[in-house]
Design an enzyme around this catalytic site. Structure first.
Site, short mmCIF file in Angstrom:
data_model
loop_
_atom_site.label_atom_id
_atom_site.label_comp_id
_atom_site.label_asym_id
_atom_site.label_seq_id
_atom_site.Cartn_x
_atom_site.Cartn_y
_atom_site.Cartn_z
N SER A 221 33.59 63.10 62.08
CA SER A 221 34.62 62.30 62.59
C SER A 221 33.84 60.80 62.32
O SER A 221 32.86 61.02 61.99
CB SER A 221 35.01 62.51 63.88
OG SER A 221 36.07 61.90 64.36
N LYS B 128 42.38 53.26 56.65
CA LYS B 128 42.08 54.63 57.55
C LYS B 128 43.37 55.17 57.18
O LYS B 128 44.36 54.76 58.13
CB LYS B 128 41.60 54.21 58.82
CG LYS B 128 41.23 55.75 59.55
CD LYS B 128 40.51 55.20 60.72
CE LYS B 128 40.16 56.51 61.54
NZ LYS B 128 41.42 57.57 61.86
#
Ligand code: IVH
Length: 374
Positions: free
Chosen positions: A91, A127
Site C-alpha cells: 500500500s 491517485k
C-alpha cells in the site's frame, strides 16, 4: 470524526482507544473490501486511520504484528480461486499537507544521505480511486490477473479482466518475457450513474460510489456480468519483470504506453518540492471534470535504483507517498426541508437539495448524522 488529538491519553486509555479503533476499522475494511459497500466516506475512514496511527506513534508499545498498520487490504474472498503475488502488492503511506510532503522529501534525502543540493526527481501521478490489480504477461500474452487481496494473495479475476476492452490480451512492441503490470481498475462517473439507474430499474442494490461499482463489477463469479460493465484501467506499477524496460518510473510508464497499456496522461516529472505541490494543485483543480474519481496525488522517486535503495517499511514503500485531497465539497441550494417521522416517533429533518455531483455521486438529500441510526 475521531480525528482529535491523542496527546492527553494515559497509556491505559490509549490501549482501550487503540483496541476500539482497531475494531471499528476492521468492520469498515470488511464492508469496503469484502462486501464492496462501505457505510462511511473515505475521509471519515482516513480520520479514524490517522487517529490509530497517531496512537502508534505516541505509544509504540501498542504495535504488534496483528496491528492494522502491518496489513494491506483484506483476505481474498473464498468465492474465488487465489493467486499468490510473486512480489507483494503493498500500500502507500498517506500525507495530507504540504508540510507532510516536504517531510517526505526530506526523509528520502536523509535516508539516501543526499545533500540538499543534489537533485532527486519524483513523478507526480493522480491517485486513481478504484481497485488495484496485477496482470501477468508472458511473452506478451495476458495469462493471469489478480486483485490485491491481502497484498500477498489475491483473487483470480483473469476471466473478468479479459473482458476489459482497453486491457490488451497481447502486448505490442517488445515487452520483457515476463511482465507483471500493476494498476487500477476504475469506473467512470457517467457509467456509474447509468449502472445505478439500471440497478434501480431492476430493483437491485445500488452501489455507493464508482469505486465500489468497479470492485463489485470486477469481482463477479460470472465474467459475463463483468463484460456488461464498462470498466477501465490505468497502469502505474509493476511486480515481477524478467528485464526492466527502463531505469526510471517515468521510463517504465512510457514503455507501458508503447506496449498498448493505458497510462494516465496527468503524470508529470518533478525536480523540486515546489513543482510537486504545483502539480498537486493542477490535478486537484481538474478533479471535478476528469470524469472518474481520484483521491489524491502519488509522488514516487523516479530512479528505480534509488527506489530499490529506499525499500519498504512495513506495508508501504519509503520511495512513494499518497498526498490525499481533502474531502470533496460542493455547493447547492436547499429547496425544501421535510420532517420525517421514524418508527420510534423520532423526528428527522431532511433537506431536499438541488441535485449536485460530489465524487461521482449525485446528492439530492441531506439529513443530520445523529438521526440516521434509527
Ligand atoms: S503505486 C508500492 N500509483 O493506491 C506502491 N498506487 O493507497 C504501489 N493507487 O494500492 C502503488 N493510483 O491501489 C500507485 N498512481 C498510483 C496509484 C495507486 C491509485 C492505489 C493502489 C494502491 C493504493 C494505495
Amino acid at each position: 470524526m475521531n480525528a482529535g488529538s491523542v496527546d492527553h491519553l494515559s497509556p491505559i486509555e490509549a490501549q482501550i482507544e487503540y483496541a476500539r479503533l482497531a475494531e471499528e476499522l476492521t468492520k469498515h475494511d470488511q464492508l469496503y473490501y469484502q462486501e464492496d459497500s462501505p457505510i462511511i466516506s473515505d475521509a471519515q475512514y482516513d480520520a479514524l486511520r490517522q487517529r490509530y496511527e497517531a496512537l502508534e506513534k505516541l505509544f509504540p508499545e501498542l504495535v504488534t504484528r496483528h496491528s492494522l498498520t502491518q496489513k494491506v487490504g483484506s483476505k481474498p474472498s473464498e468465492k474465488f480461486a487465489k493467486i499468490k503475488h510473486s512480489i507483494p502488492m503493498l500500500s502507500l503511506g498517506n500525507v495530507f499537507t504540504n508540510d507532510d510532503v516536504s517531510d517526505f522529501v526530506a526523509r528520502v534525502r536523509r535516508f539516501l544521505g543526499q545533500a540538499q543540493s543534489l537533485q532527486i526527481c519524483f513523478t507526480a501521478e493522480p491517485k486513481i480511486d478504484g481497485l488495484s490489480c496485477s496482470l501477468r504477461y508472458e511473452r506478451g500474452m495476458l495469462i493471469s490477473a489478480a486483485t490485491r487481496g491481502d497484498g500477498f494473495e489475491g483473487e483470480d479475476v483473469t476471466a473478468n479482466i479479459k473482458t476489459l476492452k482497453e486491457i490488451p490480451l497481447q502486448l505490442m512492441g517488445e515487452p520483457p518475457e515476463i511482465l507483471e503490470v500493476r494498476g487500477e481498475v476504475y469506473m467512470a462517473h457517467e457509467d456509474f450513474q447509468a449502472l445505478n439507474q439500471r440497478q434501480r430499474a431492476q430493483s437491485k442494490a445500488l452501489f455507493a460510489n464508482p469505486r465500489n461499482a468497479a470492485a463489485g463489477s470486477l469481482r463477479q463469479l460470472d465474467a459475463k456480468i463483468t463484460a456488461t460493465r464498462p470498466l477501465h484501467f490505468f497502469a502505474y506499477a509493476w511486480g515481477a519483470v524478467s528485464q526492466m524496460p527502463a531505469t526510471t518510473q517515468a521510463g517504465v510508464l512510457e514503455a507501458f504506453k508503447s506496449y498498448g497499456l493505458p497510462v494516465n496522461p496527468l503524470t508529470r516529472l518533478c525536480t523540486t518540492l515546489e513543482e510537486m505541490l504545483e502539480h498537486f494543485q493542477i490535478i486537484e483543480a481538474q478533479r471535478a471534470t476528469l470524469g472518474y474519481d481520484i483521491d489524491g496525488v502519488v509522488y514516487k522517486v523516479d530512479s528505480i535504483e534509488l527506489q530499490n535503495r529506499l525499500g519498504f517499511v512495513s506495508r508501504a514503500p519509503r520511495w512513494a507517498v499518497a498526498h490525499k485531497f481533502p474531502a470533496e465539497q460542493a455547493t447547492t441550494l436547499v429547496r425544501d426541508i421535510e420532517i420525517q417521522v421514524g418508527r420510534t416517533g423520532a423526528l428527522t429533518p431532511v433537506a431536499r437539495l438541488a441535485p449536485v455531483t460530489v465524487g461521482g455521486v449525485i446528492v439530492s438529500n441531506a439529513r443530520s448524522e445523529e438521526h440516521t441510526s434509527e
